[in-house]
Motif scaffolding. Structure first.
Motif, short mmCIF file in Angstrom:
data_model
loop_
_atom_site.label_atom_id
_atom_site.label_comp_id
_atom_site.label_asym_id
_atom_site.label_seq_id
_atom_site.Cartn_x
_atom_site.Cartn_y
_atom_site.Cartn_z
N THR A 99 -7.81 10.80 -4.56
CA THR A 99 -7.62 11.92 -5.23
C THR A 99 -8.87 12.80 -5.79
O THR A 99 -8.64 13.84 -6.11
CB THR A 99 -6.49 12.04 -5.96
OG1 THR A 99 -6.68 11.42 -7.27
CG2 THR A 99 -5.32 11.25 -5.40
N LEU A 103 -4.14 5.37 6.47
CA LEU A 103 -5.38 4.68 5.33
C LEU A 103 -5.92 3.49 5.92
O LEU A 103 -7.06 3.38 5.84
CB LEU A 103 -4.81 4.41 3.91
CG LEU A 103 -4.43 5.93 3.32
CD1 LEU A 103 -4.20 5.40 1.76
CD2 LEU A 103 -5.77 6.97 3.05
N GLN A 149 1.76 9.14 -5.66
CA GLN A 149 1.41 10.63 -5.04
C GLN A 149 2.42 11.53 -4.63
O GLN A 149 2.17 12.58 -4.54
CB GLN A 149 0.03 10.43 -4.16
CG GLN A 149 -1.06 9.85 -4.94
CD GLN A 149 -2.29 9.70 -4.07
OE1 GLN A 149 -2.58 10.53 -3.32
NE2 GLN A 149 -2.97 8.41 -3.93
N LYS A 169 -9.88 3.47 4.92
CA LYS A 169 -10.09 4.30 3.73
C LYS A 169 -9.84 3.38 2.33
O LYS A 169 -10.24 3.69 1.21
CB LYS A 169 -9.39 5.63 3.51
CG LYS A 169 -9.76 6.49 4.46
CD LYS A 169 -9.16 7.96 4.19
CE LYS A 169 -9.72 9.22 5.14
NZ LYS A 169 -9.07 10.27 5.08
N VAL A 170 -8.94 2.39 2.62
CA VAL A 170 -8.95 1.18 1.66
C VAL A 170 -9.47 0.18 2.05
O VAL A 170 -9.30 -0.26 3.32
CB VAL A 170 -7.40 1.27 1.01
CG1 VAL A 170 -6.93 2.46 0.45
CG2 VAL A 170 -6.62 0.85 2.29
N LEU A 223 0.82 -1.05 0.19
CA LEU A 223 0.03 -0.04 0.08
C LEU A 223 0.93 1.37 -0.05
O LEU A 223 0.58 2.09 -0.72
CB LEU A 223 -0.97 -0.22 1.17
CG LEU A 223 -1.85 1.07 1.36
CD1 LEU A 223 -2.83 1.32 0.13
CD2 LEU A 223 -2.70 1.01 2.79
N LEU A 259 -4.51 -1.64 -5.13
CA LEU A 259 -3.88 -1.02 -4.24
C LEU A 259 -3.79 0.44 -4.96
O LEU A 259 -4.07 1.31 -4.33
CB LEU A 259 -2.92 -1.39 -3.51
CG LEU A 259 -3.12 -2.63 -2.78
CD1 LEU A 259 -1.77 -3.30 -1.99
CD2 LEU A 259 -4.10 -2.37 -1.52
N LEU A 302 1.14 4.28 -2.77
CA LEU A 302 0.94 5.85 -2.44
C LEU A 302 2.38 6.53 -3.07
O LEU A 302 2.28 7.85 -2.97
CB LEU A 302 0.88 5.96 -0.84
CG LEU A 302 -0.48 5.65 -0.20
CD1 LEU A 302 -0.39 5.55 1.23
CD2 LEU A 302 -1.55 6.41 -0.62
N ALA A 318 0.43 5.12 4.81
CA ALA A 318 -0.23 3.49 4.55
C ALA A 318 -0.96 3.26 5.79
O ALA A 318 -2.13 2.71 5.56
CB ALA A 318 0.63 2.63 4.04
N GLN A 370 -7.18 1.95 -5.60
CA GLN A 370 -7.97 2.52 -4.42
C GLN A 370 -7.14 3.75 -3.89
O GLN A 370 -8.08 4.79 -3.49
CB GLN A 370 -7.74 1.70 -3.46
CG GLN A 370 -9.00 0.30 -3.65
CD GLN A 370 -9.14 -0.43 -2.50
OE1 GLN A 370 -9.41 0.07 -1.13
NE2 GLN A 370 -9.09 -1.72 -2.55
N THR A 371 -5.91 3.79 -3.92
CA THR A 371 -5.32 5.03 -3.25
C THR A 371 -5.62 6.51 -4.46
O THR A 371 -5.76 7.43 -3.88
CB THR A 371 -3.86 4.86 -3.18
OG1 THR A 371 -3.24 4.22 -4.29
CG2 THR A 371 -3.59 3.90 -2.16
#
Length: 320
Positions: free
Chosen positions: A177, A276, A147, A281-282, A140, A169, A144, A273, A172-173
């Motif tokens: 956004t 989240l 970003q 959130k994931v 995860l 993953l 990320l 990670a 989802q991340t």
């Protein structure tokens, strides 16, 4: 101790491996759970000449180390840096010239009863995050990292190519956004996981050439790269999120003419990670395909290599 040993592309479950002794600044961690990742599978296929204990996605209990970490569940960043090379001095320890990498480069990994990592690599797990869920922290964090490298706006059209473990993953991340996101893959049941979370999904024919600002290849194969490339508008950005086992052929002239930005993306931020996962959130639960005990690790690898299988977890030990 027991450990899954790789040498000359052959796996062996050994029971005669000495328990590691932590170096100064390191902690001894008893492994609870570990996940089999595509990198592990590629190492077995000869992607990199590694010999030793595999595994780098893990949750464990600190048995030797700082008092504030003793008996706490932790996850660990996989790159052990030297702290004094030019990359370390620049605050880029994941590119340390002298680094060892858990279960990948010159450091025994997590498919064993115990492992050692620098204390600074370890992150306590929030109490509300289960051991199974926390095992996904490393991949995860890798998702990320995109970003950290690319600025995403709500009106950006973004394509994720690949519906496997990492693609799920990444999707989802990126969805968090608010970007205009499309995820494509080959498996309707995997895409259904993402569609259930409100994401647009489809097969290859859902991609319009030169229609996307950013594309992310999570496949690690030439076909996935080609789809991600042709989907980009001029001056678009292509993020390569998977390692490639072989050589990749590409049309370099088209990259120049369309002024495409090509970005390699690897390890990412563990604290973000864990945040989240703690905030839910994931959702990684649908990605868990099966559990195997460490004693059946070779069978677990065979299962993980089957087409369409998502995450296979190894149960190493239990919380005492």
């Amino acid at each position: 101790m027991k450990g899954l040993w790789l040498e000359n592309q052959q796996l062996e479950l050994r029971t005669d491996i000495p328990i590691p002794k932590p170096e100064p600044g390191e902690a001894l961690v008893r492994v609870l759970r570990a996940g089999i990742c595509n990198t592990d599978l590629e190492l077995k296929r000869g992607y990199y000449p590694y010999a030793g204990i595999l595994g780098h996605e893990f949750v464990g209990i600190v048995e030797q180390g700082p008092e504030n970490l003793i008996n706490r569940r932790v996850v660990g960043e996989i790159n052990a840096a030297c702290g004094h090379c030019r990359f370390c001095r620049r605050g880029q320890p994941t590119h340390c010239e002298n680094r060892t990498v858990l279960g990948i480069v010159n450091r025994h990994g997590a498919f064993a009863d115990y492992l050692c990592l620098p204390v600074e690599n370890l992150h306590p797990i929030p109490d509300n995050v289960s051991t199974d869920i926390a095992t996904f922290t490393e991949p995860l964090a890798a998702a990320l990292e995109i970003q950290q490298q690319v600025v995403l706006c709500a009106d950006d059209r973004v394509l994720v190519v690949g519906d496997g473990k990492l693609g799920q993953l990444v999707a989802q991340t990126l969805a968090l956004t608010g970007c205009d996101l499309l995820v494509i893959g080959r498996h309707s049941e995997k895409l259904a996981n993402l569609a259930a979370r409100g994401m647009k999904t489809g097969l290859v024919d859902a991609v319009t050439d030169k229609a996307f600002d950013i594309s992310v290849d999570c496949t690690g194969n030439p076909e996935g790269f080609a789809i991600a490339r042709r989907a980009l508008r001029p001056r678009g950005t292509l993020v390569m999120k998977s390692t490639y086992a072989g050589n990749l052929s590409l049309d370099a002239s088209s990259l120049v003419v369309d002024e495409i930005t090509l970005i390699g993306s690897r390890c990412g931020p563990f604290p973000a990670a864990l945040e989240l996962l703690a905030a839910e959130k994931v959702d990684v639960k649908p990605l868990i395909h099966a559990h195997y005990p460490l004693t059946e690790a070779i069978a677990a690898f065979a299962e993980a290599q089957r087409r369409g299988v998502l995450k296979v977890l190894l149960d190493i030990s239990k919380v005492m």
